[in-house]
Design a protein around this motif. Structure first.
Motif, short mmCIF file in Angstrom:
data_model
loop_
_atom_site.label_atom_id
_atom_site.label_comp_id
_atom_site.label_asym_id
_atom_site.label_seq_id
_atom_site.Cartn_x
_atom_site.Cartn_y
_atom_site.Cartn_z
N LEU A 373 0.86 -1.18 0.00
CA LEU A 373 0.00 0.00 0.00
C LEU A 373 0.90 1.23 0.00
N GLU A 374 0.84 1.99 -1.10
CA GLU A 374 1.63 3.21 -1.21
C GLU A 374 0.71 4.41 -1.18
N VAL A 375 0.91 5.27 -0.19
CA VAL A 375 0.06 6.44 0.00
C VAL A 375 0.87 7.69 -0.32
N GLY A 376 0.31 8.52 -1.19
CA GLY A 376 0.98 9.75 -1.58
C GLY A 376 0.64 10.92 -0.68
N PRO A 377 1.25 12.08 -0.94
CA PRO A 377 0.99 13.27 -0.12
C PRO A 377 -0.47 13.71 -0.13
N ASP A 378 -1.23 13.34 -1.18
CA ASP A 378 -2.63 13.72 -1.26
C ASP A 378 -3.55 12.78 -0.49
N GLY A 379 -2.99 11.77 0.18
CA GLY A 379 -3.78 10.84 0.97
C GLY A 379 -4.39 9.71 0.18
N ARG A 380 -4.13 9.64 -1.10
CA ARG A 380 -4.66 8.55 -1.93
C ARG A 380 -3.70 7.38 -1.90
N GLY A 381 -4.26 6.17 -1.87
CA GLY A 381 -3.44 4.98 -1.82
C GLY A 381 -3.59 4.12 -3.06
N SER A 382 -2.53 3.45 -3.43
CA SER A 382 -2.59 2.46 -4.51
C SER A 382 -2.03 1.15 -3.97
N VAL A 383 -2.59 0.04 -4.44
CA VAL A 383 -2.24 -1.27 -3.93
C VAL A 383 -1.67 -2.12 -5.07
N SER A 384 -0.60 -2.83 -4.78
CA SER A 384 -0.01 -3.75 -5.76
C SER A 384 0.42 -5.01 -5.02
N ALA A 385 0.74 -6.05 -5.78
CA ALA A 385 1.20 -7.28 -5.17
C ALA A 385 2.60 -7.09 -4.59
N TRP A 386 2.85 -7.71 -3.47
CA TRP A 386 4.17 -7.67 -2.84
C TRP A 386 4.89 -8.98 -3.11
N ASP A 387 5.78 -8.95 -4.05
CA ASP A 387 6.59 -10.11 -4.40
C ASP A 387 8.05 -9.81 -4.07
N GLY A 388 8.75 -10.81 -3.61
CA GLY A 388 10.17 -10.61 -3.35
C GLY A 388 10.44 -10.01 -1.99
N PRO A 389 11.63 -9.41 -1.81
CA PRO A 389 12.02 -8.88 -0.50
C PRO A 389 11.25 -7.62 -0.14
N LEU A 390 11.39 -7.20 1.11
CA LEU A 390 10.74 -5.99 1.59
C LEU A 390 11.33 -4.78 0.88
N PRO A 391 10.49 -3.94 0.25
CA PRO A 391 11.01 -2.74 -0.44
C PRO A 391 11.66 -1.77 0.54
N ALA A 392 12.61 -1.04 0.06
CA ALA A 392 13.30 -0.04 0.88
C ALA A 392 12.30 0.98 1.41
N GLY A 393 12.37 1.27 2.69
CA GLY A 393 11.52 2.29 3.30
C GLY A 393 10.14 1.81 3.67
N ALA A 394 9.79 0.55 3.38
CA ALA A 394 8.46 0.05 3.68
C ALA A 394 8.35 -0.38 5.14
N VAL A 395 7.19 -0.17 5.72
CA VAL A 395 6.87 -0.67 7.05
C VAL A 395 6.15 -2.00 6.88
N GLU A 396 6.69 -3.03 7.47
CA GLU A 396 6.08 -4.36 7.35
C GLU A 396 5.02 -4.55 8.43
N VAL A 397 3.84 -5.01 8.01
CA VAL A 397 2.73 -5.23 8.94
C VAL A 397 2.14 -6.60 8.64
N ALA A 398 2.15 -7.48 9.64
CA ALA A 398 1.55 -8.81 9.51
C ALA A 398 0.30 -8.85 10.37
N LEU A 399 -0.82 -9.21 9.75
CA LEU A 399 -2.08 -9.16 10.47
C LEU A 399 -3.12 -10.05 9.79
N GLY A 400 -4.17 -10.40 10.51
CA GLY A 400 -5.27 -11.13 9.94
C GLY A 400 -6.27 -10.19 9.31
#
Length: 447
Positions: A373-400
């Protein structure tokens, strides 16, 4: 995809959902136990037994012919389903019931999202522990998912039952008991006027006012028309409807901006200490809110004002001189279950920019996976599949999915759920800022 201030559930979508067949997997599972799982027709002879079973399930009395006729007229918007036992003495009466419809859930950012609203869930005590509730609820969720509905929602009478299906309390409600003599109004005194109106007039005005304001607060829904009759007591079978008193607030230009319904219960030992119960208050703007609450708190011969289904962050607390005059009780109310992570997360707006890597578990399989989930300065979010290692700068969240659904409307923070042992996050504070929202969600009705 929803856009701000735009309703999204077309009538054709609602009709298609109502007429859809029952879930085949649940039908087969129940058939193996000798039970029949099928749709119930609002216009057919099977509606009356279905309604009687619902009444019994909620410990209500038997419905009269007049009640049945009134309910039939008011149920056309719902998809009705029953589980039948051919071996039962009254085989035409279902041993379990469920109803649903395609509605709209307000999400953070003044947007609406198509949602499957679920109600009338009952199982007869003679048929407990046979997997009936599970079959019905999972079947309804599969039907909604197959129809492309991204979220399911419900209000519950027994809160522990729904977590196993991925539902979570996403918008709490507050019940207020206010001692009027201690409260002392210190809030605004807006221009305009408050007047008594007939209940029928409130019934006519309420849908329009509600539609003007429902997209402003996450958790609210579009209210089916029959609910307004129930609130106003304008349905033919309404009991003690004459006890309800209706008022409106009009602004200085003459526009109706607020409505309220209340009842008065006399204190026969002391007629100066009556109790007012606020059944519903609908305000389009701060002036309407202040004017209606001031009127209710300054009624003569009233010692206490009670109100339910309020926000956990009501401005009213800061409009009375003695906050201890109000006793506030908070409980779970609006439950949410995400069925499509991408559609749900891209519909709402966010409290801060950031990049979240979400690892979502879902025992029913609808949403299990890894998402960015990438959220821009305007507060809008876009979602893509997460494949591979954790992207730089990402906060990892594991949840149900239940925990993701709980934070979806901004009613609880990721940090709180981390402390509760429900969520794991590499930076709980950053995740909370992204998924948070500046106003508390609420739902002002039961359904």
């Amino acid at each position: 995809m929803s856009t701000p201030d735009t309703p999204v559930a077309a009538e054709s979508d609602r009709a298609a959902f109502r007429s859809g067949s029952v879930d085949e997997q649940s039908r087969t599972r129940l058939a193996e136990g000798g039970l029949v799982y099928r749709r119930t027709s609002v216009d057919g002879e099977d509606f009356a037994p279905w309604l009687q079973s619902v009444a019994r399930g909620f410990q209500d009395g038997e419905r009269s012919d007049e009640h049945i006729a009134s309910a039939r007229e008011r149920s056309a918007y719902r998809r009705l389903t029953g589980v039948y036992d051919p071996a039962a003495p009254v085989s035409e009466a279902p041993v379990a019931t469920i109803a649903s419809w395609l509605g709209e859930l307000t999400v953070p950012g003044h947007a609406a999202l198509p949602s499957c609203a679920i109600s009338a869930v009952t199982v007869a005590p003679t048929h407990r522990r046979r997997g009936i509730a599970r079959a019905m609820l999972e079947g309804e969720l599969r039907s909604a998912h197959a129809a492309g509905v991204p979220v399911a929602m419900l209000t519950v009478s027994e809160s522990p039952l729904y977590g196993r299906y991925g539902f979570a309390p996403a918008a709490a409600s507050a019940s207020w008991r206010i001692e009027t003599r201690r409260a002392a109004w210190i809030g605004p005194r807006p221009d305009g006027r408050v007047d008594f109106i007939p209940r029928q007039r409130l019934r006519e005005l309420a849908p329009g006012v509600h539609d003007r304001v429902r997209l402003r607060v996450a958790g609210e829904i579009d209210v089916p028309g029959s609910h307004w009759d129930r609130f106003a007591g304008t349905e033919p079978t309404a009991e003690k409807a004459g006890d309800k008193r209706a008022i409106q607030y009009t602004d200085p230009s003459g526009e109706v901006r607020g409505l309220a319904l209340y009842t008065v219960r006399e204190n026969h030992d002391d007629f100066t200490k009556a109790t007012v119960n606020v059944a519903y208050l609908l305000a389009d703007g701060d002036d309407a809110y202040a004017a209606l609450w001031r009127f209710l708190l300054e009624l003569d011969l009233v010692a206490e004002v009670h109100a339910d289904e309020l926000s956990v962050d009501e401005p009213l607390r800061w409009m009375i001189a003695d906050q201890r005059a109000a006793t506030v009780t908070v409980r779970d109310h609006q439950y949410v279950r995400i069925l499509d992570v991408t559609a749900a997360l891209e519909a709402r707006r966010y409290g801060a920019p950031g990049l979240l890597a979400l690892d979502v578990a879902d025992s029913l399989g609808f949403t299990a996976g890894r998402y960015l989930l990438e959220v821009g300065p305007d507060g809008r979010g876009s979602v893509s599949a997460w494949d591979g290692p954790l992207p730089a700068g990402a906060v990892e969240v594991a949840l149900g999915v239940a925990e993701l659904s709980a934070v979806y409307l901004g009613g609880v923070s990721v940090a709180t759920l981390v402390s509760a042992g429900r969520v794991s996050a590499s930076d709980p504070g950053a995740a909370s800022r992204v998924l948070g929202w500046h106003t508390a969600p609420r739902l002002s009705i039961w359904y």
